[in-house]
Write an enzyme that holds these catalytic residues in place. Structure first.
Site, short mmCIF file in Angstrom:
data_model
loop_
_atom_site.label_atom_id
_atom_site.label_comp_id
_atom_site.label_asym_id
_atom_site.label_seq_id
_atom_site.Cartn_x
_atom_site.Cartn_y
_atom_site.Cartn_z
N ARG A 67 0.82 -1.21 0.00
CA ARG A 67 0.00 0.00 0.00
C ARG A 67 0.86 1.27 0.00
O ARG A 67 0.50 2.28 -0.62
CB ARG A 67 -0.91 -0.01 1.22
CG ARG A 67 -1.91 1.14 1.24
CD ARG A 67 -2.94 0.92 2.34
NE ARG A 67 -4.00 1.91 2.30
CZ ARG A 67 -4.25 2.75 3.31
NH1 ARG A 67 -3.53 2.71 4.41
NH2 ARG A 67 -5.23 3.62 3.20
N HIS A 71 0.45 4.41 -2.42
CA HIS A 71 0.22 5.77 -1.93
C HIS A 71 1.35 6.72 -2.32
O HIS A 71 1.16 7.93 -2.41
CB HIS A 71 0.00 5.76 -0.41
CG HIS A 71 -1.39 5.36 -0.04
ND1 HIS A 71 -2.00 5.74 1.14
CD2 HIS A 71 -2.32 4.63 -0.70
CE1 HIS A 71 -3.23 5.24 1.18
NE2 HIS A 71 -3.44 4.55 0.08
N ASN A 96 -3.71 8.62 4.86
CA ASN A 96 -2.51 8.04 5.49
C ASN A 96 -2.50 8.13 7.00
O ASN A 96 -1.87 7.30 7.67
CB ASN A 96 -1.25 8.73 4.95
CG ASN A 96 -0.97 8.39 3.49
OD1 ASN A 96 -1.26 7.29 3.04
ND2 ASN A 96 -0.42 9.35 2.76
N HIS A 195 -6.22 -5.92 -2.12
CA HIS A 195 -6.97 -6.12 -0.87
C HIS A 195 -7.17 -7.60 -0.56
O HIS A 195 -7.97 -7.93 0.30
CB HIS A 195 -8.31 -5.38 -0.94
CG HIS A 195 -8.16 -3.89 -0.91
ND1 HIS A 195 -9.21 -3.01 -1.08
CD2 HIS A 195 -7.06 -3.10 -0.71
CE1 HIS A 195 -8.76 -1.76 -1.00
NE2 HIS A 195 -7.47 -1.79 -0.78
C1 HEM Z 1 -9.24 1.37 -5.66
C2 HEM Z 1 -9.23 2.25 -4.70
C3 HEM Z 1 -8.76 1.93 -3.31
C4 HEM Z 1 -9.37 2.30 -2.16
C5 HEM Z 1 -10.64 3.13 -2.04
C6 HEM Z 1 -8.59 1.77 -1.09
C7 HEM Z 1 -8.88 1.95 0.25
C8 HEM Z 1 -8.25 1.32 1.28
C9 HEM Z 1 -8.60 1.48 2.66
C10 HEM Z 1 -9.69 2.39 3.22
C11 HEM Z 1 -7.80 0.67 3.38
C12 HEM Z 1 -7.79 0.50 4.91
C13 HEM Z 1 -7.00 1.64 5.50
C14 HEM Z 1 -7.16 1.79 6.99
O1 HEM Z 1 -7.79 0.96 7.63
O2 HEM Z 1 -6.64 2.76 7.53
C15 HEM Z 1 -6.92 0.01 2.47
C16 HEM Z 1 -5.95 -0.90 2.82
C17 HEM Z 1 -5.11 -1.50 1.93
N1 HEM Z 1 -5.01 -1.21 0.58
FE1 HEM Z 1 -6.30 -0.12 -0.51
N2 HEM Z 1 -7.55 1.06 -1.58
C18 HEM Z 1 -7.59 1.15 -2.94
C19 HEM Z 1 -6.65 0.63 -3.82
C20 HEM Z 1 -5.55 -0.09 -3.44
C21 HEM Z 1 -4.47 -0.44 -4.31
C22 HEM Z 1 -4.33 0.03 -5.76
C23 HEM Z 1 -3.60 -1.19 -3.59
C24 HEM Z 1 -2.29 -1.81 -4.02
C25 HEM Z 1 -2.10 -2.38 -5.17
C26 HEM Z 1 -4.14 -1.30 -2.26
C27 HEM Z 1 -3.59 -2.03 -1.25
C28 HEM Z 1 -4.05 -2.01 0.06
C29 HEM Z 1 -3.52 -2.89 1.09
C30 HEM Z 1 -2.49 -3.98 0.89
C31 HEM Z 1 -4.18 -2.54 2.28
C32 HEM Z 1 -3.92 -3.11 3.67
C33 HEM Z 1 -2.83 -2.28 4.34
C34 HEM Z 1 -2.42 -2.74 5.72
O3 HEM Z 1 -2.90 -3.75 6.23
O4 HEM Z 1 -1.58 -2.03 6.32
N3 HEM Z 1 -5.31 -0.60 -2.20
N4 HEM Z 1 -7.21 0.42 1.20
#
Ligand code: HEM
Ligand SMILES: *[C@@H]1O[C@H](CO)[C@@H](O)[C@H](O)[C@H]1NC(C)=O
Ligand SMILES: *[C@@H]1O[C@H](CO)[C@@H](O)[C@H](O)[C@H]1NC(C)=O
Ligand SMILES: *[C@@H]1O[C@H](CO)[C@@H](O)[C@H](O)[C@H]1NC(C)=O
Ligand SMILES: *[C@@H]1O[C@H](CO)[C@@H](O)[C@H](O)[C@H]1NC(C)=O
Ligand SMILES: *[C@@H]1O[C@H](CO)[C@@H](O)[C@H](O)[C@H]1NC(C)=O
Ligand SMILES: *[C@@H]1O[C@H](CO)[C@@H](O)[C@H](O)[C@H]1NC(C)=O
Length: 334
Positions: A67, A71, A96, A195
């Protein structure tokens, strides 16, 4: 005769300059897998060792590092702008704050690389390699990471707030944010497959529970048994917005295509996840992509790799632009 000769020379000169400029333009935007083969031949081994150590300690770190690269790339390109400390920087932007993690792991990788080949490997490239290794060590695909990015000099908080997708965005808004950095709808769906690992805080999905849009009930596109599980994590009162749940409850730390299978069963955790399949806003295209990735793990992995390479190419600084930071958290002159 003389003027003819001069004309010939000057047109040759113009052509040479054009070829030279063309080569520069080409190679400035051109990253290559061999960028450090002479200057830091062990770079990939060092990063792999450090990422392995971090995941052995906590598997979730794989998701966090993936992530972080995302970002980074969506704000001023892949230039490690997300790594810069300071309350006016990206770390304090809404997507973030209390959310992005893995900074200490990047510090450890950078320290190991400064031992190995100081002043050589950019923080932006570290993020790209660490994301690839995180996916691979979580059971996902691998790919040759393109390298040669340099580190930016500014952290852009307003750019992070406006450019990063929100879990409350509609599919159209998310597609627009991807289009703004040169990515398309295929990239939206394949990269959302990230995800399949990692976790989300209650603050990012609890609006779907208890009283969704003032209906007095859960989000109707949320599977009832998953909703019951999520209500345990995020109780209506006295809940902690920082409590977390797995984004892919079935195989939390494994990089597979279950994320897409989940969406077909109304088991996406974020509203923005489920909307790729269930949105009634005419998203036939994202729904068809979800169907195809749910049907074939290999197809998803190929699409994911292609999209990761495209995301890693978002306006990198190359050549003599930017710098190679000594410490990923500060620009060199400070
Ligand atoms: C398409 C639009 C996307 C939205 C709206 C989105 C939104 C989010 C949100 C809200 C979270 C949880 C954050 C939190 O709890 O503070 C998250 C976690 C995560 N996102 Fe996304 N995301 C998107 C795209 C992506 C992309 C493109 C990737 C990577 C290729 C990605 C990888 C991740 C990962 C791996 C997590 C878990 C992070 C952790 O456990 O520390 N996301 N995302
Ligand atoms: C690398 O380390 C050496 C020895 O400590 C130092 O003299 C040199 O300036 C460093 N180079 C860079 C680019 O940081
Ligand atoms: C911050 O990002 C916005 C949106 O992409 C852009 O318009 C602006 O120029 C960026 N600012 C800096 C200082 O890079
Ligand atoms: C997105 O771009 C990729 C690479 O150019 C292409 O293969 C794919 O078909 C595009 N997807 C859409 C929906 O246009
Ligand atoms: C649900 O939200 C609506 C609108 O905000 C509010 O009027 C209603 O009282 C809420 N219901 C419950 C059970 O909290
Ligand atoms: C989440 O954690 C952060 C940092 O520890 C804290 O500032 C914030 O108040 C917490 N948020 C909630 C809703 O508990
Ligand atoms: C995920 O878990 C749910 C509930 O236990 C189950 O119904 C579903 O079949 C599982 N999906 C996969 C892909 O294993």
């Amino acid at each position: 005769m003389r003027s003819h000769e001069e004309g010939r020379i000057s047109s040759n000169w113009v052509i040479s300059v054009l070829v030279f400029l063309g080569a520069c333009l080409c190679c400035r935007s051109q990253l290559t897998p061999n960028f450090y083969s002479r200057s830091c031949p062990n770079v990939l081994g060092v990063v792999r060792r450090e990422v392995f150590k971090a995941l052995k300690n906590e598997m979730r770190m794989g998701g966090s590092l993936l992530r972080l690269h995302f970002h980074d790339c969506f704000v001023n390109g892949c230039d490690a702008s997300v790594m810069l400390d300071g309350s006016d920087g990206e770390k304090f932007a809404l997507p973030n704050l209390n959310s992005a993690r893995g900074f200490e792991v990047v510090d450890a990788i950078k320290a190991a690389l400064e031992n190995e080949c100081n002043g050589t490997v950019s923080c932006a490239d570290i993020l790209a390699i660490a994301a690839r290794d995180s996916v691979l060590l979580s059971g996902g695909p691998t790919w040759p990471v393109l390298l040669g990015r340099r580190d930016g000099l500014v952290s852009n908080q307003s750019g992070a707030n406006s450019g990063l997708p929100s879990p409350f965005d509609s599919v159209d808004q998310i597609i627009a944010k991807f289009n703004a950095v040169g990515l398309n709808t295929t990239d939206v769906v394949s990269l959302s497959g990230g995800h399949t690992i990692g976790r989300a805080r209650c603050a990012t999905f609890s609006n779907r529970l208890f009283n969704f849009s003032g209906t007095g009930a859960d989000d109707p596109t949320l599977d009832q048994s998953l909703a019951a599980q999520l209500r345990q994590v995020c109780p209506a009162s006295g809940g902690d917005g920082n409590a977390t749940t797995a984004l892919d409850p079935n195989s939390t730390d494994v990089f597979d295509n279950h994320y897409f299978v989940n969406l077909k069963r109304n088991r996406g955790v974020l509203s923005s996840d489920q909307a790729l399949y269930s949105s009634d806003a005419g998203q036939a295209e994202t729904k068809a992509l979800v169907e195809s990735f749910a049907a074939s793990g290999p197809l998803f992995k190929i699409a994911f790799v292609n999209s990761m390479i495209r995301m890693g190419n978002i306006v990198p600084l190359t050549g003599s632009a930017g710098e190679i930071r000594t410490n990923c958290r500060t620009i060199n002159s400070s």
